[in-house]
Enzyme design. Sequence first.
Site, PDB file in Angstrom:
ATOM      1  N   ALA A 111       0.851  -1.193   0.000  1.00 42.33           N
ATOM      2  CA  ALA A 111       0.000   0.000   0.000  1.00 42.33           C
ATOM      3  C   ALA A 111       0.887   1.244   0.000  1.00 42.33           C
ATOM      4  O   ALA A 111       2.057   1.185   0.393  1.00 42.33           O
ATOM      5  CB  ALA A 111      -0.937   0.001   1.202  1.00 42.33           C
ATOM      6  N   PHE A 112       0.320   2.373  -0.433  1.00 47.89           N
ATOM      7  CA  PHE A 112       1.145   3.572  -0.635  1.00 47.89           C
ATOM      8  C   PHE A 112       1.754   4.092   0.659  1.00 47.89           C
ATOM      9  O   PHE A 112       2.714   4.859   0.618  1.00 47.89           O
ATOM     10  CB  PHE A 112       0.320   4.675  -1.321  1.00 47.89           C
ATOM     11  CG  PHE A 112      -0.420   5.583  -0.378  1.00 47.89           C
ATOM     12  CD1 PHE A 112      -1.639   5.202   0.165  1.00 47.89           C
ATOM     13  CD2 PHE A 112       0.112   6.810  -0.017  1.00 47.89           C
ATOM     14  CE1 PHE A 112      -2.317   6.028   1.052  1.00 47.89           C
ATOM     15  CE2 PHE A 112      -0.562   7.653   0.869  1.00 47.89           C
ATOM     16  CZ  PHE A 112      -1.779   7.255   1.401  1.00 47.89           C
ATOM     17  N   LYS A 113       1.222   3.694   1.815  1.00 46.87           N
ATOM     18  CA  LYS A 113       1.745   4.239   3.068  1.00 46.87           C
ATOM     19  C   LYS A 113       3.220   3.876   3.266  1.00 46.87           C
ATOM     20  O   LYS A 113       3.938   4.588   3.957  1.00 46.87           O
ATOM     21  CB  LYS A 113       0.891   3.785   4.243  1.00 46.87           C
ATOM     22  CG  LYS A 113      -0.510   4.407   4.166  1.00 46.87           C
ATOM     23  CD  LYS A 113      -1.268   4.385   5.470  1.00 46.87           C
ATOM     24  CE  LYS A 113      -2.528   5.225   5.373  1.00 46.87           C
ATOM     25  NZ  LYS A 113      -3.519   4.654   4.447  1.00 46.87           N
ATOM     26  N   ASP A 114       3.658   2.785   2.628  1.00 45.29           N
ATOM     27  CA  ASP A 114       5.085   2.438   2.708  1.00 45.29           C
ATOM     28  C   ASP A 114       5.975   3.548   2.154  1.00 45.29           C
ATOM     29  O   ASP A 114       7.105   3.725   2.609  1.00 45.29           O
ATOM     30  CB  ASP A 114       5.375   1.171   1.900  1.00 45.29           C
ATOM     31  CG  ASP A 114       4.782  -0.083   2.529  1.00 45.29           C
ATOM     32  OD1 ASP A 114       4.720  -0.154   3.775  1.00 45.29           O
ATOM     33  OD2 ASP A 114       4.402  -0.996   1.771  1.00 45.29           O
ATOM     34  N   MET A 117       6.341   5.905   5.070  1.00 47.31           N
ATOM     35  CA  MET A 117       6.762   5.259   6.323  1.00 47.31           C
ATOM     36  C   MET A 117       8.212   4.788   6.260  1.00 47.31           C
ATOM     37  O   MET A 117       8.921   4.824   7.260  1.00 47.31           O
ATOM     38  CB  MET A 117       5.873   4.058   6.617  1.00 47.31           C
ATOM     39  CG  MET A 117       4.517   4.414   7.155  1.00 47.31           C
ATOM     40  SD  MET A 117       4.566   4.993   8.852  1.00 47.31           S
ATOM     41  CE  MET A 117       2.806   4.913   9.188  1.00 47.31           C
TER      42      MET A 117
END
Length: 467
Positions: A111-114, A117
């Site tokens: 997911a794009f949150k990586d 993060m």
Amino acid sequence: MKYISTRGGMEPQSFSDILLEGLAPDGGLAIPQSYPHITAEKLEQWRALSYDELAFEILSLFIDDIPAEDLRALTQAAYNPELFVGDSMVPVKALQGDMALLGLSQGPTLAFKDMAMQFLGQVFEYVLEKRDSRINILGATSGDTGSAAEYALRGKRRVNVFMLSPYGRMSAFQRAQMYSLQDENIHNLSVKGVFDDCQDIVKQLAGDLDFKQSMSLGAVNSINWARIAAQVVYYFWGWLRATTAAEQTVSFAVPSGNFGNILAGHIARQMGLPIARLVLATNENNVLEEFFRTGVYRPRSSENTYATSSPSMDISRASNFERFVFDLVGRDSVKLNALWDQLATQGYFDLSDMKPFFEVDYGFVAGQSAHANRVSTIAEVYKETGVLIDPHTADGVKVARDFVQPGIPMLVLETALPAKFSETIEEAIGQPAPVPEHLQHLNDLPQRVVEMDADVAQVRAYMESNA
Ligand SMILES: *Cc1c(COP(=O)(O)O)cnc(C)c1O
């Protein structure tokens, strides 16, 4: 580059000072005193850069209290191609006509949150080391954010992660993804309750100032400035891949929840990136779509927040929205405070007199999708292009179609891979989403998780003996 608070009550601070904080001391959000400006010449010079080099160039505009060679090492470690599976770290995948996907989900949790993060994990460890301090991250998750945080902070020195997740409410894939981490600094607590119970425990512990201080409690939620800054990078990356000359414009469509992702697009546009439209897509939880359509912002209660097939967008209030409104009201903290006071007392505010400027000055347009739209969009895109998209990305594609302009590339941000949401994929195309090869054995790995009751005292005791 110094940071101020949207509410106007914070002395200007440097990046490292605001990095580990949540809200500013006055209850506002940290924001740069002014946005750096990028010239057309500069943009052209950036065309040949790799992703980590571009990240270094852009982040160094926002971070001037970390020496350049150190920041370069941090961006190299965060954007190491080995962590992002595929031929290209952030690929552009053609769909129909002028539409394409910006592939932001090749990272460890799909997911794009990586994207943000992974940088956050590196810079946290670096700043804690410099300051000789430690932090205990406490959070609650129903899926995406918690796992992205764990994968970014696993094995990092000076950081422990305590992540609460609702027992029996996560998919097998999500459980395997989080609970298979064997790193000693990662603590998965499976709480016998629902997500709101987990969230309540976090709020109670974080609200206990003695506990907060003695444990050096921190969070990595979506208001964290470093995450926003890291997200600005892929808007530049997408523009550089979709154009060949400085005068060309690109539009971006963004499946939105807490307004973190699209806020980074707004900042890129303010920095001078030639963005035509910023297309905000919501699901049935359309607080933000309603604002851009009417000028009225009216957050909902959690009872009025639906559980949808694009669950990472199921929000009742958009925690980053305040940063955009700050710009909208001309960076006037007095006006901003008045709006948030009204929000607290009356439950809404009305900026309909500014509505004509949302698109003209800021490029913002908005739309929403329902479950049936997402399912049919997944099926159509698959049939016509062979590309399989997840339900969040399908929100973006569905809404983007109404706002494509001839000759202007429309990049839809791919916020997750379909393997994470296989149930909806089966509904759309009659077969499950393929699991990437490197994750096919995830379910067989041993899991490391502690079960406990939805009881603050139990969580507190666990943290005290494991910090
Ligand atoms: C978090 C998330 C979103 C929403 O992003 P915001 O920054 O909260 O607007 C959309 N899609 C997926 C898959 C997510 O994980």
